[in-house]
Write an enzyme that holds these catalytic residues in place. Structure first.
Site, mmCIF file in Angstrom:
data_model
loop_
_atom_site.group_PDB
_atom_site.id
_atom_site.type_symbol
_atom_site.label_atom_id
_atom_site.label_comp_id
_atom_site.label_asym_id
_atom_site.label_seq_id
_atom_site.Cartn_x
_atom_site.Cartn_y
_atom_site.Cartn_z
ATOM 1 N N GLU A 97 6.166 5.694 3.995
ATOM 2 C CA GLU A 97 6.403 4.939 2.622
ATOM 3 C C GLU A 97 7.183 6.178 1.700
ATOM 4 O O GLU A 97 6.694 6.437 0.507
ATOM 5 C CB GLU A 97 5.027 4.680 2.117
ATOM 6 C CG GLU A 97 4.467 3.598 2.819
ATOM 7 C CD GLU A 97 3.150 3.118 1.928
ATOM 8 O OE1 GLU A 97 2.653 3.760 1.118
ATOM 9 O OE2 GLU A 97 2.303 2.097 2.625
ATOM 10 N N GLU A 151 1.470 -1.135 9.037
ATOM 11 C CA GLU A 151 0.406 -1.179 8.127
ATOM 12 C C GLU A 151 0.110 -2.699 7.680
ATOM 13 O O GLU A 151 1.239 -3.143 6.914
ATOM 14 C CB GLU A 151 0.523 -0.413 6.839
ATOM 15 C CG GLU A 151 -0.020 1.111 7.235
ATOM 16 C CD GLU A 151 0.050 1.963 6.000
ATOM 17 O OE1 GLU A 151 -0.531 1.548 4.911
ATOM 18 O OE2 GLU A 151 0.556 2.926 5.967
#
Length: 506
Positions: A173, A292
């Protein structure tokens, strides 16, 4: 009664079911590691401190891949802290979750757990506070046979043979301002490309995942993917996607349609990746790693900046309901529907942290409601995903606009002849009659029919340490196959259904 018409034909396929679609995620966060998979002194712990009850449930869940060690945690992690004699390992501050990391559980302990859980490791390297050299060092430690500093260090730590880890994530991320070492798209893209090239020099067999957007609500979504793929397209195998879903207030109609949002996210990233391929005049179709995804009631979380420093604190241990399980089942269907482009997927996380498995120090581990649709899909989705085009009414939602009231995904295993149908009814009040034409698959019989949801008074119920089996799939009723090879099955309101069909035993 509403209806949903589908036709199943093995000649029309989307792609092969990749076992890696049934992955999960273990991060050094809260009680996922400490108090989750690892708890020395627990009555269920083995000699290495691994909880056998959690291991047993992990196998039952059908998990195939585990992404480790993060997550936000990896962006400040020094992997060397977690190898060698435990008594010599340093205690560190983890900035991601404002936790004290003891490093009692590290790389080799994880690999021991992964082998006992019978899962493939998916390692993440730190591209937040570290870079190319540290990623190559870890790869050398893990995969090089011997005769070098890092591989010989592994041998000295009692691991003679290399691990041969194939899947590697290039950070986590990196578009997120919350990430330690957050970078612009150009800066991260350049770093990821050079790291990928260097890691392939160490081990040409690795498969690499570059960070896509943290979610599709990020202001840079789309442009981030385009920029980093300009840098990395020829050097990586996957681009990642992350998404979490929750019910807003009492808006069940939108929540039950979360799979539509997942579909759109996947298709948006596919479009961007193919745009970059066209610019580069490449025929390559880059694969996606949805590493995720889950239900997370993020609005209830105080935020990491409001946390007090603690060691293995209780963080986001959401308790799931039947309603949540219905949505998880529909999200699994979305992943299957894109089996031609989604090659890896990881439910985040495995234990305690927004997880299908819960564990307490004084109780046996138990299954949350979301355990069941994942486990059933992992067990029975085999062979090819069929191209199914449901014909069904639409309904209006506040978040997604008009969406189909029912959704259907089917798989066909040519070797065994088994067909598995997964269906969701998003209507809160009306039963949907599923009509599935099976003329191209004659002779099938129903061998299993299971339903989650469908009982209004039970939609907000869940399992707990005191009532670990309050919610579980129940046997469905009313399904039949007639002489014209038409399957009919009632889909109760707000429910997820699995139907398994097979040839009669000779």
């Amino acid at each position: 009664m509403l209806t949903c018409h589908v036709t199943l034909d093995p000649a029309f396929r989307i792609g092969t079911v990749n076992p890696r679609l049934f992955g999960s995620f273990v991060e050094h966060m809260g009680r996922c590691v400490y108090g989750g998979i690892f708890e020395p002194g627990h009555e269920e712990a083995d000699i290495d401190g691994l909880r056998l009850d959690v291991l047993k449930l992990s196998r039952e869940l059908g998990v195939t891949v585990i992404r480790y060690p993060g997550g936000n945690f990896v962006s400040g992690y020094r992997w060397e802290d977690g190898v060698g004699p435990v008594e010599q390992r340093p205690r560190r501050l983890d900035l991601a979750w404002r936790s004290v990391e003891t490093n009692e559980f590290g790389f080799n302990e994880f690999m021991t757990w992964a082998r006992r859980a019978e899962v493939e490791p998916m390692m993440a390297v730190n591209l937040g506070t570290r870079g190319i050299q540290e990623a190559c060092d870890l790869l050398e430690y893990a995969n090089h046979p011997g005769g070098t500093y890092w591989s010989d260090l592994r041998v000295s730590h009692g691991v003679a043979e290399p691990y041969g880890i194939k899947l590697w994530c290039l950070g986590n991320e990196m578009d997120g301002p919350w990430q330690v070492g957050h970078k612009s798209a150009d800066a991260y893209g350049a770093l990821a490309a050079e790291t990928a090239k260097a890691m392939r020099q160490v081990d040409p067999s690795v498969q690499l995942v570059v960070c896509g957007s943290s979610n599709d609500r990020m202001p840079t979504f789309g442009s981030w993917e385009a920029t980093i793929l300009d840098h990395t397209f020829d050097h990586v195998d996957y681009i990642s996607l992350h998404a979490y879903f929750e019910k807003a207030g009492d808006d069940r109609a939108s929540f039950l349609a979360s799979g539509v949002a997942m579909d759109r996210f996947i298709e948006g990233v596919v479009a961007t990746a193919d745009h970059v391929a066209a610019k580069k005049r490449s025929r390559r179709k880059l694969m996606l790693s949805f590493d995720e995804w889950n239900i997370w009631y993020e609005s209830r979380f105080a935020g990491y900046t409001n946390l007090e420093w603690a060691q293995a604190p209780r963080l986001i241990e959401d308790e799931y309901t039947t309603e949540d399980a219905v949505v998880v089942g529909s999200l699994m269907m979305s992943l299957l529907r894109h089996a031609d482009r989604v090659g890896v997927a990881c439910l985040a996380q495995l234990v305690n942290i927004i997880a299908p498995i819960r564990a307490e120090p004084d109780r046996p581990a138990w299954r949350q409601t979301t355990f069941y649709p994942f486990a059933l899909t992992a067990r029975h989705a085999r062979g090819e995903v069929l191209r199914v085009e449901p014909i069904t009414p639409a309904y209006d939602t506040a978040q997604h606009g008009d969406v189909p009231v029912a959704d259907v995904v089917a798989t066909h295993d040519a070797e065994s002849g088994q067909v598995t149908i997964f269906a969701v009814n998003r209507s809160e009040t009306e039963t949907v009659l599923l009509d599935a034409a099976l003329r191209a698959l004659p002779g099938l019989r129903i061998v299993e029919h299971l339903v989650l949801g469908g009982v209004p008074g039970e939609l907000l119920e869940g399992n707990s340490a005191d009532a670990p089996e309050r919610v579980a799939p129940r046997g469905g009723t009313g399904a039949a196959i007639d002489g014209s090879h038409l399957l009919t099955a009632p889909l109760p309101p707000a429910s997820w259904t699995m139907l398994r069909l097979a040839q009669p035993i000779a």
